[in-house]
Design a protein around this motif. Sequence first.
Motif, short mmCIF file in Angstrom:
data_model
loop_
_atom_site.label_atom_id
_atom_site.label_comp_id
_atom_site.label_asym_id
_atom_site.label_seq_id
_atom_site.Cartn_x
_atom_site.Cartn_y
_atom_site.Cartn_z
N ARG A 31 0.78 -1.27 0.01
CA ARG A 31 0.01 -0.03 -0.08
C ARG A 31 0.82 1.35 0.05
O ARG A 31 2.16 0.92 0.08
N PRO A 32 0.23 2.36 -0.06
CA PRO A 32 1.23 3.64 0.01
C PRO A 32 2.19 3.73 0.79
O PRO A 32 1.65 3.24 2.01
N VAL A 33 3.38 4.19 0.95
CA VAL A 33 4.16 4.23 1.93
C VAL A 33 4.16 5.93 2.19
O VAL A 33 4.56 6.56 1.00
N MET A 34 4.26 6.30 3.40
CA MET A 34 4.68 7.91 3.59
C MET A 34 6.03 7.96 4.09
O MET A 34 6.40 7.43 5.15
N VAL A 35 6.98 8.62 3.42
CA VAL A 35 8.04 8.81 3.82
C VAL A 35 8.17 10.32 4.46
O VAL A 35 8.01 11.44 3.62
N HIS A 36 8.60 10.60 5.68
CA HIS A 36 8.54 11.82 6.48
C HIS A 36 10.12 12.31 6.78
O HIS A 36 10.90 11.33 6.85
N ARG A 37 10.23 13.55 7.20
CA ARG A 37 11.67 14.18 7.47
C ARG A 37 12.57 13.92 6.80
O ARG A 37 13.49 13.14 7.07
N TYR A 38 12.68 14.72 5.49
CA TYR A 38 13.78 14.54 4.51
C TYR A 38 14.80 15.58 5.06
O TYR A 38 14.40 16.50 5.83
N PRO A 39 16.03 15.34 4.59
CA PRO A 39 16.76 16.58 5.09
C PRO A 39 16.25 17.81 4.23
O PRO A 39 16.02 18.06 3.39
N ALA A 40 16.49 19.02 5.42
CA ALA A 40 15.89 20.26 5.02
C ALA A 40 16.59 20.52 3.65
O ALA A 40 15.99 21.45 2.86
N GLN A 41 17.92 20.42 3.50
CA GLN A 41 18.80 20.84 2.40
C GLN A 41 18.30 20.52 1.24
O GLN A 41 18.72 21.06 0.01
N CYS A 42 17.60 19.54 0.91
CA CYS A 42 17.16 19.00 -0.26
C CYS A 42 15.57 19.16 -0.70
O CYS A 42 15.03 18.88 -1.45
N LYS A 43 15.14 20.23 0.22
CA LYS A 43 13.73 20.38 0.02
C LYS A 43 13.42 21.93 -0.01
O LYS A 43 14.47 22.67 0.25
N ALA A 44 12.20 22.33 -0.11
CA ALA A 44 11.85 23.69 -0.67
C ALA A 44 12.01 24.57 0.79
O ALA A 44 11.94 24.18 1.83
N PHE A 45 12.08 25.99 0.28
CA PHE A 45 12.52 26.79 1.42
C PHE A 45 11.18 27.12 2.54
O PHE A 45 11.48 27.49 3.49
N TYR A 46 10.13 26.59 2.02
CA TYR A 46 8.90 27.01 2.98
C TYR A 46 8.75 25.79 3.91
O TYR A 46 7.86 26.04 4.78
N MET A 47 9.48 24.86 3.97
CA MET A 47 9.16 23.87 4.90
C MET A 47 9.84 24.19 6.47
O MET A 47 10.98 24.68 6.47
N LYS A 48 9.12 23.96 7.19
CA LYS A 48 9.47 23.92 8.69
C LYS A 48 10.52 23.03 9.01
O LYS A 48 10.06 21.56 9.06
N PRO A 49 11.55 23.16 9.79
CA PRO A 49 12.65 22.27 10.24
C PRO A 49 12.07 21.75 11.36
O PRO A 49 11.24 22.31 12.18
N ASP A 50 12.27 20.48 11.72
CA ASP A 50 11.78 19.48 12.80
C ASP A 50 12.48 20.21 14.18
O ASP A 50 13.67 20.34 14.20
#
Length: 431
Positions: A315-334
């Motif tokens: 079934r679909p898998v949810m992958v969460h908490r990628y490294p901030a460095q490879c993601k968009a500017f608007y994402m909130k850091p953990d």
Amino acid sequence: MAEWIYVSDIARYQGEEVTIKGWLYTKRSSGKIHFLQIRDGTGTVQCVVSKNDVSQPVFEISDGLPQESSIIIRGVVRADPRSPIGYEIGVTDVQLVQAAEEYPISPKEHGVSFLMDHRHLWIRSSRQHAILKIRSELIRTCRDYFDQRGFVLLDAPIFTPAACEGTTTLFQVDYFEDKAYLTQSGQLYMEAGAMAFGKVYCFGPTFRAEKSKTRRHLTEFWMIEPEVAYYTLKEDMDLAEDFVEYIVAQVVAKRRQELEYLGREVTKLEKVRKPFPRISYDQALDLLRSNGVDISWGEDFGGDEETILSNQFDRPVMVHRYPAQCKAFYMKPDPETPRLALCVDMLAPEGYGEIIGGGERENNLESLEEQLSQQNLPAEAFNWYLDLRRYGSVPHSGFGLGIERTLAWLCGLHHVRETIPFPRLMERLRP
Ligand code: 4AD
Ligand code: MG
């Protein structure tokens, strides 16, 4: 005058004389009888023209008729257990609207590029019909889901002044004395909407100048993007999971026939029930490495990695908490591990890969300004967006689901090019 009906309604007219307006799909003759398969967009019905039942000129019209000629037929609906729709028509009259020229798409095999060049005609075929009817159902279902849950539909603009998803995939257009970009995502506007209405969504075309010729990339694709004020990443993931379970179940319920026509193993879609597995980027990295993938921490996953990951689950898998460095500017850091972003991708099973991207947004003004400057984005273009952090900023989250990738998975198609009526790819702008 016999009533004009659509093939899809034929069961209600047994024994009655009706009119069908359509096109000749295929034809077969045996001297005194012509069997015309007439399609009218809603279905195909066999129309039997018997020499004994019609006038000589009418019998002759149906004689040399080329495929896709437009015709109006009149006849009596009769039950026929051998017919896939259960009925056929005993023809009493045939009126030719236009005798088609020799149709370029024949039942023989054609190459993909030939078919793509003739996409405007190809969409008449039964396979394309099945796919595009499932698409129509999928879109209705996506909208129903949010409409039924109190979300306000808020349309995002197509012309935008700035990037949402990175500056490398922007389509630039002249905008009078200025320049504009075609939208990559309605998200930033949905964030404004969430602060105004609490729960909103947009649905529309989005554009990316993707210089990649993969089976997953279109330059123009459709996205549905909900955004909810006061939602954290956890609630965002719950919403994405519930939403995907719902749309899969609805599409299977309403379009089983079309899915089966495409040869889709519907049982695999029936397994798509909550809860979906949730793994962190770090866990995904371990999984990839144990499958022999050489990837270092900090890199985003590409199609190959997604294929491997999504093949591990039914079934679909949810992958969460990628490294901030490879993601968009608007994402909130953990807050617990600031090098990670509070984001989530949902990967469809059977190797299909990412269908959803989303997460919790940075809601602190200073941090967002910092992230903009780190990614070299022009602060002035985002001033309006920063206002959302000046006037009653709250935690908020959302996601975007790509219609074409989701449809490719639902239909079991290898490539996204057949999932949209007129695909736009790096090397395809026509028809
Ligand atoms: O992951 P993406 O880039 O996320 C966003 O655009 C967010 N701003 C959405 C949000 O949070 N409101 O894109 C979201 C989805 C992907 O998961 C994928 O399904 C689809 O859009 N997508 C594409 N589909 C076809 N061709 C492309 N080139 C696509 N790029 C993204
Ligand atoms: Mg993404």
